[in-house]
Design a protein around this motif. Structure first.
Motif, mmCIF file in Angstrom:
data_model
loop_
_atom_site.group_PDB
_atom_site.id
_atom_site.type_symbol
_atom_site.label_atom_id
_atom_site.label_comp_id
_atom_site.label_asym_id
_atom_site.label_seq_id
_atom_site.Cartn_x
_atom_site.Cartn_y
_atom_site.Cartn_z
ATOM 1 N N GLY A 1 11.173 6.407 50.754
ATOM 2 C CA GLY A 1 10.364 5.231 51.736
ATOM 3 C C GLY A 1 9.451 6.323 53.107
ATOM 4 O O GLY A 1 10.074 5.831 54.061
ATOM 5 N N VAL A 2 10.671 7.990 53.496
ATOM 6 C CA VAL A 2 10.233 8.443 54.572
ATOM 7 C C VAL A 2 8.925 8.716 54.037
ATOM 8 O O VAL A 2 8.040 9.432 53.431
ATOM 9 N N ALA A 3 8.356 8.340 55.544
ATOM 10 C CA ALA A 3 6.722 9.044 55.490
ATOM 11 C C ALA A 3 6.876 10.427 55.982
ATOM 12 O O ALA A 3 8.116 11.338 57.126
ATOM 13 N N VAL A 4 6.008 11.489 55.557
ATOM 14 C CA VAL A 4 6.160 13.023 55.009
ATOM 15 C C VAL A 4 4.810 13.557 55.903
ATOM 16 O O VAL A 4 3.592 13.218 55.253
ATOM 17 N N PHE A 5 5.083 14.774 57.066
ATOM 18 C CA PHE A 5 3.134 15.042 57.469
ATOM 19 C C PHE A 5 3.428 16.140 56.865
ATOM 20 O O PHE A 5 4.813 17.383 56.908
ATOM 21 N N VAL A 6 2.567 16.989 56.732
ATOM 22 C CA VAL A 6 1.358 17.889 55.974
ATOM 23 C C VAL A 6 0.475 18.569 56.189
ATOM 24 O O VAL A 6 -0.545 17.558 56.341
ATOM 25 N N ARG A 7 0.385 19.959 56.630
ATOM 26 C CA ARG A 7 -0.440 20.208 57.382
ATOM 27 C C ARG A 7 -1.841 20.637 55.883
ATOM 28 O O ARG A 7 -0.597 21.417 54.733
ATOM 29 N N GLY A 8 -3.194 20.381 56.163
ATOM 30 C CA GLY A 8 -4.260 21.295 55.211
ATOM 31 C C GLY A 8 -4.479 20.947 53.500
ATOM 32 O O GLY A 8 -4.711 20.757 52.622
ATOM 33 N N ALA A 9 -4.137 18.987 53.758
ATOM 34 C CA ALA A 9 -4.114 17.643 52.886
ATOM 35 C C ALA A 9 -5.403 16.886 53.739
ATOM 36 O O ALA A 9 -5.213 16.523 54.725
ATOM 37 N N TRP A 10 -5.797 16.341 52.314
ATOM 38 C CA TRP A 10 -6.879 14.798 52.361
ATOM 39 C C TRP A 10 -6.164 13.935 52.230
ATOM 40 O O TRP A 10 -5.893 14.334 51.166
ATOM 41 N N ILE A 11 -6.588 12.542 52.678
ATOM 42 C CA ILE A 11 -6.785 11.056 51.744
ATOM 43 C C ILE A 11 -7.061 11.589 50.234
ATOM 44 O O ILE A 11 -8.251 11.756 49.931
ATOM 45 N N GLY A 12 -6.179 10.949 49.262
ATOM 46 C CA GLY A 12 -6.343 10.768 48.243
ATOM 47 C C GLY A 12 -5.745 11.976 47.192
ATOM 48 O O GLY A 12 -5.875 12.126 46.223
ATOM 49 N N SER B 1 1.167 23.375 46.509
ATOM 50 C CA SER B 1 -0.117 23.505 45.957
ATOM 51 C C SER B 1 -0.930 21.907 46.177
ATOM 52 O O SER B 1 -0.652 21.183 46.539
ATOM 53 N N VAL B 2 -2.025 22.156 46.108
ATOM 54 C CA VAL B 2 -2.971 20.805 45.831
ATOM 55 C C VAL B 2 -3.424 20.574 44.571
ATOM 56 O O VAL B 2 -4.033 21.356 43.532
ATOM 57 N N ASP B 3 -2.547 19.464 43.493
ATOM 58 C CA ASP B 3 -2.676 19.465 42.183
ATOM 59 C C ASP B 3 -3.960 19.007 41.583
ATOM 60 O O ASP B 3 -4.639 19.031 40.856
ATOM 61 N N GLU B 4 -4.428 17.581 42.695
ATOM 62 C CA GLU B 4 -5.777 17.381 42.729
ATOM 63 C C GLU B 4 -6.350 16.983 43.931
ATOM 64 O O GLU B 4 -6.363 15.657 44.251
ATOM 65 N N PRO B 5 -7.510 18.241 43.363
ATOM 66 C CA PRO B 5 -7.804 17.385 45.488
ATOM 67 C C PRO B 5 -9.212 16.936 45.420
ATOM 68 O O PRO B 5 -9.615 16.305 43.834
ATOM 69 N N CYS B 6 -9.817 16.465 46.509
ATOM 70 C CA CYS B 6 -11.173 15.395 46.090
ATOM 71 C C CYS B 6 -12.108 15.823 46.479
ATOM 72 O O CYS B 6 -11.899 17.080 46.920
ATOM 73 N N GLU B 7 -13.268 15.635 47.112
ATOM 74 C CA GLU B 7 -14.252 15.319 47.044
ATOM 75 C C GLU B 7 -14.772 16.612 48.056
ATOM 76 O O GLU B 7 -15.650 17.251 48.102
ATOM 77 N N GLN B 8 -13.846 15.911 49.269
ATOM 78 C CA GLN B 8 -14.578 16.840 50.498
ATOM 79 C C GLN B 8 -13.861 17.762 50.523
ATOM 80 O O GLN B 8 -14.259 18.301 52.007
ATOM 81 N N ARG B 9 -12.984 18.856 49.837
ATOM 82 C CA ARG B 9 -12.180 18.997 50.043
ATOM 83 C C ARG B 9 -13.708 21.211 49.261
ATOM 84 O O ARG B 9 -14.037 20.943 48.827
ATOM 85 N N ILE B 10 -12.935 21.803 51.093
ATOM 86 C CA ILE B 10 -14.516 23.081 50.718
ATOM 87 C C ILE B 10 -13.336 24.648 51.305
ATOM 88 O O ILE B 10 -12.303 24.207 51.527
#
Length: 417
Positions: free
Chosen positions: A51-62, A83-92
């Motif tokens: 239940g702890v919220a975790v903050f991280v740089r370099g990732a996006w919603i979804g 690692s980004v295991d399942e990137p979003c469509e907006q990632r470039i």
């Protein structure tokens, strides 16, 4: 789960109150989760199974990502993106060589812009959502008339008209993300052509023993080299800050146009007197003078800025030095100009540190508030609304693409006037 655990220091002796922090049991834990939101600091937010919220740089919603928890900060955790295991469509792919790299996770990255990995439309949409949500919390609902679409920047890169570089005499650049370490910046895609030339010229002077910083309280300090595209190269002085100036010239013109449009309906009335606070060197005072207001009181904290404002010779403008962070001084200023009917504000990121004299001023019929921080702006707007003002309109402006920053133009009117 307790986030801060302490135990007595065994070597401190009987009766000692000295305490030693104990590592939190989740520090160092690696887990995979889905990003649920993006915080106002630009970092992604996901939730650990406890239940702890975790903050991280370099990732996006979804996105499904794997992170390593590195520290706790009171009620939340901070993590490093593995690692980004399942990137979003907006990632470039980020255009900058100094942006954070997943293939070289231990290499410090530049902290200047956090969103280069996301396409520009997604950045704009997220900023619009932030503003809409903030207004909804304030008013309960948002009409199309109250909230305008965010004003996109004409250039998503190459827009920056000023920069503050740092040097230790060997390298020159910006601070690393979440660190005071210095990143050697060879090029920066955010800089416009003139500022990019200044960066190249300064780098050509390396190594430079005159730029070797001194240690202060055990920490290394750096030489500051501030530049903007309105200055000659020979005017660059070490450790001298340039006068404040909006960092995106085209978007600054958007702010000026908004102010013109917001106040033009009342500019023709001779009885209207303008009190402008945080006037700086006259960025918005020029717009007020062009509208034809016959009485414009432009107050600013910094005497040099007031001198610059005086030198413009703007018609109807009376420039004054005033401590706008002191309640007594601000109260005196408001009483001196109790006949002012229009209030124009452009405070620093902290917003109105002293607001009571403004809320109690009974003559303001219209308030034009230009803000560089969503949270403090909404706090101040709430204060005005509690004193009988109505939120008329809000224009979000994307002053700094590739970052979570959003500028706001807010118009308030006293109810019933």
């Amino acid at each position: 789960m307790k986030l801060n655990i302490f135990k007595p220091n065994k070597g401190s002796g009987k009766g000692s109150t000295q305490q030693t922090a104990v590592k939190h049991p989740l520090e160092g834990v690696v887990f995979t989760g889905i990003v649920r939101d993006v915080a106002s600091n630009g970092q992604a937010v996901l939730e650990h199974s406890c239940g702890v919220a975790v903050f991280v740089r370099g990732a996006w919603i979804g996105e499904r990502i794997t992170v390593k928890i590195t520290a706790f900060k009171k009620r939340f955790a901070v993590a490093h993106l593995l690692s980004v295991d399942e990137p979003c469509e907006q990632r470039i792919t980020p255009a900058c060589r100094h942006f954070m790299s997943l293939t070289q996770p231990h290499t410090p990255s530049c902290g200047g812009c956090a969103w280069q990995f996301v396409d520009y439309d997604a950045q704009l949409a997220q900023k619009q959502r932030w503003v809409r949500s903030a207004i909804e919390r304030l008013t309960g609902q948002v009409s199309q008339a109250a909230l305008a679409p965010i004003a996109a920047s004409a250039e998503a890169m190459g827009y920056r008209n000023r920069a503050e570089f740092k040097s230790d005499g060997r390298i020159l650049g910006f601070n690393a993300a979440q660190s005071d370490a210095l990143i050697d910046i060879k090029t920066c895609g955010l800089l416009n052509a003139q500022v990019a030339e200044y960066l190249a010229a300064l780098r050509a002077r390396l190594p430079n023993p005159q730029w070797i910083g001194q240690k202060r309280k055990g920490k290394k300090s750096y030489t500051l080299l501030a530049v903007d595209d309105a200055m000659p190269a020979e005017a660059i002085e070490a450790n001298v800050r340039r006068p404040f100036r909006q960092g995106n010239s085209r978007q600054n013109a958007v702010l000026q146009q908004w102010l013109h449009d917001a106040l033009s309906p009342v500019a023709g009335c001779q009885s209207n007197k303008v009190l402008e606070l945080f006037a700086g060197s006259g960025n918005f005072t020029r717009t007020l003078a062009a509208l034809g207001f016959e009485q414009i009181i432009a107050a600013e904290v910094v005497p040099v800025a007031v001198d610059n404002l005086h030198s413009l010779g703007l018609p109807g403008v009376q420039a004054e030095v005033a401590d706008l962070f002191d309640e007594a001084a601000l109260s005196t200023l408001c009483k001196k100009h109790d006949d002012a009917t229009i209030l124009v504000l452009d405070p620093p990121r902290e917003g109105l540190m002293c607001s009571k004299p403004l809320f109690e001023h009974t003559g303001f019929e219209r308030v034009a508030y230009i803000s560089c921080d969503l949270a403090t702006c909404m706090r101040d707007v709430q204060g005005f609304m509690a004193k009988g003002y109505t939120l008329v309109s809000v224009l979000p402006v994307d002053m700094f693409p590739q970052t979570p920053h959003v500028e706001l133009c807010v118009l308030l009117e006293r109810t019933g006037r």
